[in-house]
Design an enzyme around this catalytic site. Structure first.
Site, mmCIF file in Angstrom:
data_model
loop_
_atom_site.group_PDB
_atom_site.id
_atom_site.type_symbol
_atom_site.label_atom_id
_atom_site.label_comp_id
_atom_site.label_asym_id
_atom_site.label_seq_id
_atom_site.Cartn_x
_atom_site.Cartn_y
_atom_site.Cartn_z
ATOM 1 N N MET A 59 0.709 -1.234 0.097
ATOM 2 C CA MET A 59 0.045 -0.049 -0.047
ATOM 3 C C MET A 59 0.832 1.377 0.020
ATOM 4 O O MET A 59 0.058 2.365 -0.421
ATOM 5 C CB MET A 59 -0.881 0.069 1.395
ATOM 6 C CG MET A 59 -2.097 -1.211 1.109
ATOM 7 S SD MET A 59 -3.202 -0.736 2.366
ATOM 8 C CE MET A 59 -4.232 0.603 1.535
ATOM 9 N N ARG A 103 -0.269 4.223 -2.028
ATOM 10 C CA ARG A 103 -1.002 5.358 -1.411
ATOM 11 C C ARG A 103 -0.440 6.797 -2.028
ATOM 12 O O ARG A 103 -0.987 7.570 -2.443
ATOM 13 C CB ARG A 103 -0.489 5.595 0.052
ATOM 14 C CG ARG A 103 -1.610 4.551 0.698
ATOM 15 C CD ARG A 103 -1.461 4.521 2.445
ATOM 16 N NE ARG A 103 -2.473 3.725 2.947
ATOM 17 C CZ ARG A 103 -2.589 3.833 4.193
ATOM 18 N NH1 ARG A 103 -1.976 3.865 4.830
ATOM 19 N NH2 ARG A 103 -3.586 2.815 4.498
ATOM 20 N N TYR A 130 -10.166 5.189 -1.439
ATOM 21 C CA TYR A 130 -9.616 3.715 -1.396
ATOM 22 C C TYR A 130 -8.174 4.003 -1.154
ATOM 23 O O TYR A 130 -7.574 5.190 -0.755
ATOM 24 C CB TYR A 130 -9.882 3.159 -2.700
ATOM 25 C CG TYR A 130 -9.509 3.819 -4.079
ATOM 26 C CD1 TYR A 130 -8.531 4.711 -4.187
ATOM 27 C CD2 TYR A 130 -10.017 3.001 -5.237
ATOM 28 C CE1 TYR A 130 -8.127 5.164 -5.393
ATOM 29 C CE2 TYR A 130 -9.479 3.545 -6.584
ATOM 30 C CZ TYR A 130 -8.779 4.570 -6.644
ATOM 31 O OH TYR A 130 -8.325 5.017 -7.868
ATOM 32 N N GLU A 131 -7.582 2.864 -0.841
ATOM 33 C CA GLU A 131 -6.293 2.809 -0.293
ATOM 34 C C GLU A 131 -5.917 3.418 1.204
ATOM 35 O O GLU A 131 -5.127 4.078 1.234
ATOM 36 C CB GLU A 131 -5.104 3.296 -1.505
ATOM 37 C CG GLU A 131 -4.969 2.811 -2.732
ATOM 38 C CD GLU A 131 -4.607 1.324 -2.423
ATOM 39 O OE1 GLU A 131 -3.795 0.921 -1.381
ATOM 40 O OE2 GLU A 131 -4.810 0.316 -3.354
ATOM 41 N N GLY A 132 -6.955 3.292 1.851
ATOM 42 C CA GLY A 132 -7.162 3.948 3.306
ATOM 43 C C GLY A 132 -7.828 5.306 3.140
ATOM 44 O O GLY A 132 -7.256 6.166 2.471
#
Lengths: 563, 563
Positions: free
Chosen positions: B285, B289, B425-427
């Site tokens: 990630m 990110r 998304y992606e946190g």
């Protein structure tokens, strides 16, 4: 689809804050709010998602409303819900405009796309009531007021958007007092549909030899069907819908490209004097602008409800720092809770601003010139700031939903899409900001602005709010002495700054009264107001740099070098 | 459809600012930028609008990519455009990661939905390269690196979103070292498509008897097709796409509901040690990110270009205060020009932040531990702030277009819809803010944050910037001593405040170098930087109220009373 509860407590509270004592019977108000709330939740809200999915459709026989809309609209007409704030002389109920706003708040929070039709009709009624002849009022108003017929506003043409004066639609005298209309209009909301038996278009056009620009514009009433000798819709009037726009949102509201007089057989009658179109247009638009501000409240209310609902039921992760390691509803997590409280605070701020302006409209109607000036001053704020809030709050609703927010079935994406036109139509928010700095600051020689500041200064308690109001005074004074380009360069951030001050003032002032609606309501109101004063108000003070930047900073970069 | 010009000058400039002297041959960089720019403009940009309209399609035989995507993707693979920043040991070109970012900047600004596939593949490659065995690297990496196969990340399940530890997908040993995989994953971007001959899923799952929560998670490699003895895709591996999500935007990127092992015949291999899944996930990630932050740049660049283009050609109204009463392009009107300059400034700010972090990634790769800490500190800022900017800038693009912005055919509405998932998304951006205040502020005992502040303080000239940096220092110190709920309550506004300070620092620092790219570029850069320092930076200082509000203010309102 998100659940919807009619926000009757908020509406009742907002209304009480702005209605003049004695001007509205409590029982009537209560019955109206309860009744409208019930229709909103039971009939209008369930149509929201389907209206987005299926949308209005163009057919060779005319535009078909989205399924269920015609029935809901006919119920609205039968209940007289659109007649509340209209003068009894024209068939209305003569109740305060603020009560009309309350009804529109409830119905539009359930389904803003459907309510847009009555909103536009309101503008048409106002224009005819103020500028039409007695004969025109007698002929057209009863059925427009009742909603059996609906009205539209036809301003925009491909080359004439914010620059209304550039329009080319022609009106030529037919010799019998009537006019032949010929031209194309775009972006006409509810320009056609099958929910009412006639559609009455108010069309800006240019008469032969008229001066260039806005000075040469006249207003015409152009029905879809001409009236027969009994005053019933008869012959087709050569008014066609060429196509519907394929839009980002508000799919249930047909946005029409209209063609008038393709067969040279479109007849209109002039409303008001020749070349008096701009004045009539402003009558038409003034309430409409406030009602578009209310649309910002609609989506904010719906989005906040949906997000709170989701955050209460979505279980995810233990609370940080808690000994209990079981997962909790995400509303318990600080950053989610911050977003929800912000949404609540911004929604209440927008609602307070719109209702306050509506209440002042009622006072103005009753003959108070200071109130009329305040309406003029606050209308651009209500339109622009409340619609900006709508965009922010619906975006936060998506964020609270996480990945589910990006999925259309969840329903908040629709709100996010629907509301994006609110800062654009009925005069872009940039036009509102220009109106504020070039006309409204100077209204009554600056007295309207000074009176607002004085009222705010007299009431405000919170330090950050007092500081923001003082900033608004300074900036207003500086802009008053500045050149027009400098005023315009600062206009949008100044509109945000002043609107935030006004909202903070209203929320703080109203906080004490909230206990009438019960403890839970009062607690919510107090928390939202504190959030607004502690967080939103100081952020607006940070616009100091933006409102003091001269226009020259924008022109240092030549136009060809922007990209 | 909006026109698109590859922003090669901006990319070249941004790259030069962050590449270590001597680490990149100028001619190579130039050839790469020119080449990628050409593909972006000629091949990728023309597919953007069609990809939105037609989208990826589910069929019983698998997901079909949107028309034209497969060819464009194969050209990308053939050109080795995704291999630039990857280690030569794994078949990459071993060039700086910052150059890879430059290529992804150009291609993604043309078509962010298509680039998402290589971005995700990048994460899969990183995870295998860092955590896989030598045999796994030898077997899987060459074709993943080349892009002949594509990789995905499978984290989310219906009950496990931000709370990854709640996932339920099971991995059971088959006795031969491999694992049976069974479970459902949602929100899997490019979970299936027909652009590559195999798809390699990296799946987080739980082994028998694994501890609860994130501690019990392991990472598995699960191909769509098992490899035969020649290492070619062979037997189907019981990996199914149940459905595609119906989304607000990014229609060309298939978002899949994946079902693993419906017929109990899905085989995976473990990557890294058992229960080491979270560590591998963070590897996967971390770059992802940063690359999602770059997606914020993609849409900002495309939206700014479209808005500038429109504003140069749309003629409306004379310039206020001008003696010349002829209508002018709307770029000449102050408030429109302000929006455009803001868009330009924010785009450059986001780009500077992402590239700077990429440059630090290269230094970290070369063994500089301070750079590694800075990457860790700045990654949540780059992800969250650059995607927030993407949402703001695309919204401004709609506003500049007026009514046309709300019409889908214009193309800016697509950008506005597409980008709304980037803050999710992606946190989510809330997770990024939590990462900042609960982990990154304390990184290296607080030394990473202190070093960043010291660097900014040493360089900063502009008064508002110096004030903002000082505020960040104070807030950081205060949050460092605060309880976790208070930290989290302040986390999002603090992330915005710190990100704005970092962007202001980078823009100011880079301003002097802009003249290398020519006068027009330097002028634009200077105007955008001045705008940022004079307007955006002071506004962030207005977050003072928000970052000092205690969590208690959020909990004064009980959860049941929010709506």
């Amino acid at each position: 689809m998100p659940s919807f509860t009619a926000p009757t407590a908020d509406v009742r509270f907002a209304l009480r804050q702005v209605v003049e004592p004695g001007s509205l019977d409590e029982d009537i108000a209560e019955a109206v709010i309860e009744g409208a709330g019930q229709i909103a939740a039971d009939q209008w809200a369930p149509l929201r998602a389907a209206g987005d999915r299926e949308g209005a459709r163009w057919t060779p026989e005319g535009v078909k409303a989205t399924p269920g809309f015609a029935d809901a609209y006919r119920g609205f007409v039968a209940g007289g819900w659109g007649t509340i704030g209209i003068d009894e002389r024209f068939g209305g109920q003569g109740l305060p405009f603020a009560l009309q706003i309350a009804v529109y708040d409830l119905l539009g929070s359930a389904n803003t796309a459907l309510l847009l039709c009555p909103i536009l009709n309101n503008g048409a009624v106002e224009a005819i009531a103020h500028h039409g002849s007695d004969a025109q009022k007698a002929l057209w108003l009863p059925r427009l007021v009742s909603g059996e017929w609906t009205g539209t506003m036809n301003l925009t043409e491909p080359q004439a958007g914010s620059d209304v004066g550039a329009l080319k639609t022609r009106a030529t005298p037919r010799g019998d007092g009537s006019w032949s209309i010929k031209g194309t209009k775009i972006f006409i909301s509810y320009g056609d549909h099958d929910m009412a038996e006639n559609i009455v278009h108010l069309v800006l056009a240019r008469t032969p030899g008229a001066p260039e620009g806005t000075k040469g514009i006249s207003l015409f009433l152009v029905p879809k069907y001409r009236l027969d000798s009994d005053g019933r819709p008869g012959a087709f009037n050569d008014v066609r819908v060429v196509s519907l726009e394929h839009k980002l949102g508000l799919h249930a509201s047909p946005t029409c490209v209209m063609s008038y007089g393709e067969d040279d057989d479109c007849i209109g009658e002039m409303i008001g004097p020749e070349h008096g179109g701009m004045r009539a247009m402003f009558t038409m638009m003034n309430n409409a602008r406030l009602l578009v501000g209310l649309q910002g409240v609609h989506v904010s209310e719906a989005a906040t409800q949906a997000a709170v609902d989701y955050a209460r039921t979505r279980i995810q992760s233990p609370l940080a720092g808690s000994a209990d390691r079981s997962s909790v509803p995400i509303i318990e997590h600080p950053d989610v809770r911050r977003m929800l409280l912000r949404m609540r605070a911004q929604t209440e701020a927008a609602r307070a601003l719109v209702y306050y302006t509506a209440g002042q409209t009622d006072r103005a109607q009753a003959g108070d010139p200071a109130a009329a000036s305040r309406v003029a001053l606050l209308t651009p704020l209500a339109k622009a700031h409340a619609t900006d809030i709508g965009c922010e709050v619906t975006s936060l609703a998506i964020q609270v939903h996480g990945g589910m927010g990006f999925i259309e079935e969840t329903g908040v994406a629709q709100l996010y899409r629907d509301c994006r036109v609110f800062p654009i139509y009925e005069g872009t928010n940039g036009i509102q900001a220009a109106d504020l700095v070039t006309r409204k600051l100077d209204l009554d020689g600056g007295a309207a602005f000074a009176a607002l500041l004085a009222d705010m200064e007299a009431d405000a308690q919170h330090g950050a709010l007092r500081a923001l109001i003082a900033q608004c005074r300074d900036v207003g004074a500086r802009l008053g002495g500045a050149g027009v380009l400098d005023r315009l360069a600062a206009s949008s951030p100044f509109l945000t700054m002043l609107s935030t001050a006004v909202c903070g003032w209203l929320l703080e002032r109203q906080a004490g009264a909230a206990s009438d609606e019960g403890n839970a309501f009062a607690t919510r109101r107090r928390a939202a107001t504190a959030f607004y004063l502690d967080q939103v108000v100081p952020h607006a003070s940070g616009l100091a740099g933006a409102v003091s930047a001269p226009a020259a900073a924008l022109y240092d970069l030549p136009s060809p070098d922007f990209a």
